[in-house]
Design a protein around this motif. Structure first.
Motif, PDB file in Angstrom:
ATOM      1  N   SER A  67       0.840  -1.197   0.000  1.00  0.00           N
ATOM      2  CA  SER A  67       0.000   0.000   0.000  1.00  0.00           C
ATOM      3  C   SER A  67       0.877   1.249   0.000  1.00  0.00           C
ATOM      4  N   PRO A  68       0.424   2.327  -0.638  1.00  0.00           N
ATOM      5  CA  PRO A  68       1.238   3.546  -0.715  1.00  0.00           C
ATOM      6  C   PRO A  68       1.641   4.104   0.639  1.00  0.00           C
ATOM      7  N   ASP A  69       0.790   3.911   1.660  1.00  0.00           N
ATOM      8  CA  ASP A  69       1.122   4.407   2.994  1.00  0.00           C
ATOM      9  C   ASP A  69       2.034   3.463   3.764  1.00  0.00           C
ATOM     10  N   GLY A  70       2.393   2.341   3.158  1.00  0.00           N
ATOM     11  CA  GLY A  70       3.316   1.420   3.790  1.00  0.00           C
ATOM     12  C   GLY A  70       2.743   0.606   4.925  1.00  0.00           C
ATOM     13  N   ARG A  71       1.415   0.541   5.053  1.00  0.00           N
ATOM     14  CA  ARG A  71       0.806  -0.177   6.173  1.00  0.00           C
ATOM     15  C   ARG A  71       0.492  -1.633   5.863  1.00  0.00           C
ATOM     16  N   TYR A  72       0.311  -1.953   4.577  1.00  0.00           N
ATOM     17  CA  TYR A  72      -0.147  -3.291   4.220  1.00  0.00           C
ATOM     18  C   TYR A  72       0.697  -3.893   3.107  1.00  0.00           C
ATOM     19  N   LEU A  73       0.801  -5.218   3.177  1.00  0.00           N
ATOM     20  CA  LEU A  73       1.456  -5.997   2.148  1.00  0.00           C
ATOM     21  C   LEU A  73       0.477  -7.078   1.715  1.00  0.00           C
ATOM     22  N   VAL A  74       0.295  -7.237   0.399  1.00  0.00           N
ATOM     23  CA  VAL A  74      -0.646  -8.228  -0.111  1.00  0.00           C
ATOM     24  C   VAL A  74       0.018  -9.033  -1.215  1.00  0.00           C
TER      25      VAL A  74
END
Length: 352
Positions: free
Chosen positions: A198-205
């Motif tokens: 995610s662009p905010d660096g909170r999630y990885l998928v």
């Protein structure tokens, strides 16, 4: 007259330029300045189009001895990175000049990526390794990051401080500027085939071999599983503010909500479906909560996520959409298909 009354090709015919490239369009990209388009093709060439004259293919450069496997905008405006099954990692500029950054004979360069910020870098994945290069003119080697198995995708966040890689049994996240390279490992058994951060660096998928997605919340490592797809997800794209993750692999654009604590316990939105044709490519607008979607029959549409409104861009019948990309300012959308059809569409206001 509206797009609906004029037919699904109305936007393409009135705002677009199309080309018959006569080779599978593996990937498409628009450079950081939004002035040039590149199409990486299955015959090893890269076709270049200047957006000042989108009706003309400016040049077609023979870059690889074999197929182009990956293409991305370079960290410098007016250039692109290309990887091929000849083991070459190349930089192609808008003038049509191709230079080799590195090569690994007998190997495949399957994934390329660049970050254009204050500390620019370039990356290429070959087998189990992701190689990082300086973003300057000399493109010197910075480091090599080793993984437990073949890298199947690479991604970064909006700040470019971390690079993530998917591989068998999970994913690894590295700090690009770390003095000691120790990845943070995210484990989940199985074959992971692609990755998005995610662009905010909170999630990885990651996409999975068994028609599902797996995710992690980076702050605490919490697992998230997203399933129910009839086919494999080969394309994923986060919206600019990371509120939604748009995905392919179903007969509709499946958008998972990522605001708050993520998608667990929440149903996704399924948009622009109903024709029993799989979505093959997705690309979220760089500023608005709008997603471009390409289908296996060649149809291309824009979908407003909140309202579900659909705007047809190009009609079916030109082959499965295999590449889709926006310009950084959101003015231009480009796409290509497996049959070699390629197009660029201008979404600027008429007074622009």
């Amino acid at each position: 007259m509206t797009a609906e009354t004029a037919g699904a090709d109305f936007i393409l015919e009135t705002r677009g330029s199309s080309h018959a490239l006569e080779a599978h369009v593996v990937a498409a990209a628009i450079d950081g300045a939004g002035r040039h388009v590149a199409f990486g093709l299955g015959d090893g060439t890269v076709a270049l189009i200047g957006l000042a004259d989108p009706a003309r293919v400016a040049s077609r450069v023979a870059v690889h001895d074999g197929a182009v496997l990956a293409l991305a905008p370079d960290c410098a405006a007016g250039a692109f990175l290309s990887g091929g099954d000849d083991g070459r990692f190349a930089r192609v500029d808008a003038a049509g000049d191709a230079t080799t950054i590195a090569s690994w004979p007998g190997r495949w360069v399957e994934h390329v990526l660049a970050f254009p910020g204050k500390s620019p870098w370039r990356a290429a994945s070959v087998g189990k390794a992701t190689h990082l290069f300086d973003g300057g003119t000399d493109a010197s080697t910075l480091k090599t990051l080793s993984h437990p198995s073949t890298v199947t995708g690479i991604a970064t966040d909006a700040k470019g401080k971390r690079i993530a890689a998917s591989h068998y049994n999970g994913a690894s996240v590295w700090f690009v500027a770390a003095k000691e390279d120790r990845p943070r490992a995210f484990a989940w058994k199985g074959s992971h085939t692609g990755i998005a951060m995610s662009p905010d660096g909170r999630y990885l998928v990651t996409s999975m071999q068994e028609n599902s997605l797996h995710g992690w919340r980076l702050e605490d490592g919490a697992d998230m599983r997203m399933s129910g797809y009839p086919a494999k997800t080969k394309s994923m794209s986060f919206t600019a503010k990371a509120r939604w993750l748009a995905t392919s692999g179903a007969e509709a654009v499946v958008c998972w909500p990522f605001s708050g604590d993520g998608p667990m316990g929440k149903a996704p939105r399924e948009l622009a479906g109903g024709d029993a044709v799989l979505v093959s490519q997705v690309a979220c607008h760089p500023h608005h909560e709008v997603v471009a979607a390409g289908f296996a029959d060649g149809l291309v549409v824009l979908v407003e996520i909140e309202s579900g409104r659909v705007l047809p861009v190009a009609d079916q019948g030109r082959g499965a959409v295999s590449a889709l990309a926006w310009s950084p300012d959101g003015r231009w959308l480009t796409f290509g298909t497996e049959t070699g059809f390629a197009a660029v569409v201008d979404f600027s206001s008429p007074s622009r």
